[in-house]
Scaffold this motif. Structure first.
Motif, mmCIF file in Angstrom:
data_model
loop_
_atom_site.group_PDB
_atom_site.id
_atom_site.type_symbol
_atom_site.label_atom_id
_atom_site.label_comp_id
_atom_site.label_asym_id
_atom_site.label_seq_id
_atom_site.Cartn_x
_atom_site.Cartn_y
_atom_site.Cartn_z
ATOM 1 N N GLU A 236 11.286 -7.537 9.963
ATOM 2 C CA GLU A 236 10.747 -8.196 8.775
ATOM 3 C C GLU A 236 11.870 -8.363 7.762
ATOM 4 O O GLU A 236 12.761 -7.536 7.667
ATOM 5 N N ASP A 238 12.497 -10.096 3.525
ATOM 6 C CA ASP A 238 11.721 -10.526 2.371
ATOM 7 C C ASP A 238 11.521 -12.043 2.403
ATOM 8 O O ASP A 238 12.318 -12.794 2.974
ATOM 9 N N SER A 270 3.482 -14.784 4.437
ATOM 10 C CA SER A 270 3.764 -13.518 3.757
ATOM 11 C C SER A 270 2.529 -12.992 3.048
ATOM 12 O O SER A 270 2.217 -11.790 3.098
ATOM 13 N N ARG A 271 1.809 -13.890 2.396
ATOM 14 C CA ARG A 271 0.593 -13.469 1.695
ATOM 15 C C ARG A 271 -0.488 -13.039 2.675
ATOM 16 O O ARG A 271 -1.169 -12.031 2.466
ATOM 17 N N GLU A 273 -0.083 -11.842 5.676
ATOM 18 C CA GLU A 273 0.265 -10.571 6.311
ATOM 19 C C GLU A 273 -0.072 -9.388 5.408
ATOM 20 O O GLU A 273 -0.478 -8.326 5.900
ATOM 21 N N GLN A 274 0.076 -9.563 4.108
ATOM 22 C CA GLN A 274 -0.323 -8.491 3.190
ATOM 23 C C GLN A 274 -1.810 -8.206 3.330
ATOM 24 O O GLN A 274 -2.238 -7.033 3.373
ATOM 25 N N ARG A 275 -2.613 -9.245 3.421
ATOM 26 C CA ARG A 275 -4.061 -9.065 3.589
ATOM 27 C C ARG A 275 -4.362 -8.445 4.955
ATOM 28 O O ARG A 275 -5.225 -7.571 5.078
ATOM 29 N N ARG A 277 -2.554 -6.378 6.632
ATOM 30 C CA ARG A 277 -2.251 -4.939 6.593
ATOM 31 C C ARG A 277 -3.367 -4.188 5.872
ATOM 32 O O ARG A 277 -3.765 -3.098 6.291
ATOM 33 N N ALA A 278 -3.851 -4.775 4.814
ATOM 34 C CA ALA A 278 -4.930 -4.123 4.059
ATOM 35 C C ALA A 278 -6.212 -4.013 4.893
ATOM 36 O O ALA A 278 -6.973 -3.049 4.741
ATOM 37 N N GLU A 285 3.822 -1.469 8.470
ATOM 38 C CA GLU A 285 5.079 -2.202 8.563
ATOM 39 C C GLU A 285 4.999 -3.329 9.592
ATOM 40 O O GLU A 285 6.009 -3.899 9.983
#
Length: 391
Positions: A236, A238, A270-271, A273-275, A277-278, A285
């Motif tokens: 990964e 940034d 990117s956005r 993937e954040q969701r 993970r949640a 990671e």
């Protein structure tokens, strides 16, 4: 591993019939998708909006006439001129008079012939127990008469997301076990597929030579390709660096006209993937390697529906499903990896950036497939295939 014995509603119906337990028998039917036979010509009239109702294909014996109703696993071969439509129990016996009779699962150990005078009072008293077809969703169904191991079972499992969501057996590749009108209408209305050439073109779009060229797959591929250059431990990096990599690739490959769309896709991924993970779709990671499984999963199901609609033969459908399974194994490392990619492809496919009403159900299906003891994802190893033939 081999899948555990699947639930067999036909065997449960046979046991209830043997014991004369009408409440259990009808209670089982009330939870199932049920099928009635109609003439193919009548089905075509419905599809062409020339008819709203249809005459059933009745069973006649010794001067008696019976409406026929079947569970999926009991569907007989009534010849090429007869197809099936499906619905819930109240739909299947709608309009049956007190003196008319229905035969359920004719020709099986669970066959039961019942008069309308028995059926209608039971339905009136148990209408809340009948599950409407539109509420028969998010069910993991493994058909005992379907593929249970081997390459075809593995490939069909790559399309399990849609099968579970729609409460259809994930392991079937057979034209008999379908609502003909629903499959033809679904392909036409949702996919613009109304004939064999359109079906072949759609399959080529999903798993043909251009399968990896979507913006989502391209930016994910570039992230993997250039990750080593930037040295992140888990592959990964940034979003800003990722977007710079994409811009550089566009400049070097005469693709500046794609740069804005690809950079926007980087931001979206990117956005998302954040969701993910949640919601436990990825670990803390984790990241998505490719969205190809979105196309693979749809290809498996469109192959199945195309066979049911008569747009291909059984061998062609099988080859298409096997090709989809091969692509899945080539580009994914596990069932969890495939599922996350499928969901990424789904959200990228949306025209807006919001997680739609479909998303919570898709998350539930993801966890069900990875955790249910009867799931093919629990029992079929992703990385290797048995040399034994399919069931």
């Amino acid at each position: 591993m081999i899948l555990p014995p699947p639930a067999d509603v036909e065997a449960q119906l046979a046991a209830a019939r043997r014991e004369g337990d009408l409440d259990t028998y009808l209670g089982l039917l009330a939870e199932e998708e049920l099928f009635v036979p109609i003439r193919r010509a009548d089905a075509e009239s419905i599809l062409e909006d020339r008819a709203e109702t249809f005459p059933n294909v009745y069973y006649e014996t010794r001067g008696d006439e019976f409406l026929q109703v079947f569970t999926r696993g009991a569907l007989p071969d009534l010849g090429s001129d007869v197809v099936f439509m499906s619905g819930a129990l109240d739909w299947a016996v709608d309009g049956v008079g007190r003196h008319e009779r229905v035969v359920f699962n004719r020709g099986t150990r669970g066959e039961w012939r019942l008069p309308g005078a028995t059926l209608q009072p039971w339905l009136d008293a148990h209408l809340d127990d009948v599950t409407p077809l539109e509420e028969q969703v998010e069910r993991l169904i493994t058909a005992p008469y379907g593929h249970l191991e081997g390459p075809i079972a593995h490939a069909l499992a790559c399309g399990a997301h849609l099968a579970v969501l729609n409460a259809a057996p994930w392991n079937l590749l057979d034209a008999r076990y379908h609502d003909y009108v629903a499959e033809v209408r679904g392909l036409r209305d949702w996919w613009g597929v109304a004939d064999p050439p359109a079906w072949r073109a759609t399959m080529a779009d999903l798993i043909g030579d251009g399968y990896a060229l979507t913006p989502g797959n391209l930016v994910l591929m570039l992230r993997l390709r250039f990750a080593a250059e930037y040295g992140p431990r888990n592959g990964e990096f940034d979003p800003l660096t990722w977007a710079e990599v994409v811009s550089r690739w566009c400049a070097e490959n005469d693709a500046e006209d794609q740069a804005d769309e690809l950079r926007d896709t980087v931001r979206r991924v990117s956005r998302y993937e954040q969701r993910f993970r949640a919601d436990g779709l990825l670990d803390a990671e984790g990241f998505v390697t490719t969205a190809l499984s979105w196309d693979v999963g749809r290809a498996v199901n469109i192959a199945r529906w195309g066979l049911a609609a008569g747009y291909c033969d059984a061998l062609t459908a099988e080859l298409m499903v096997l090709e989809a399974g091969s692509l899945a194994r080539r580009y994914h490392q596990s069932w969890a990896d495939l599922s996350a990619g499928y969901l990424m492809g789904r959200v990228l496919h949306s025209r807006d950036e919001e997680f739609g009403e479909w998303y919570p159900a898709a998350v539930r299906v993801h966890h069900q497939l990875l955790q249910d003891p009867g799931s093919p994802w629990v029992n079929l190893d992703f990385g290797s295939l048995s040399e034994e033939s399919d069931a």
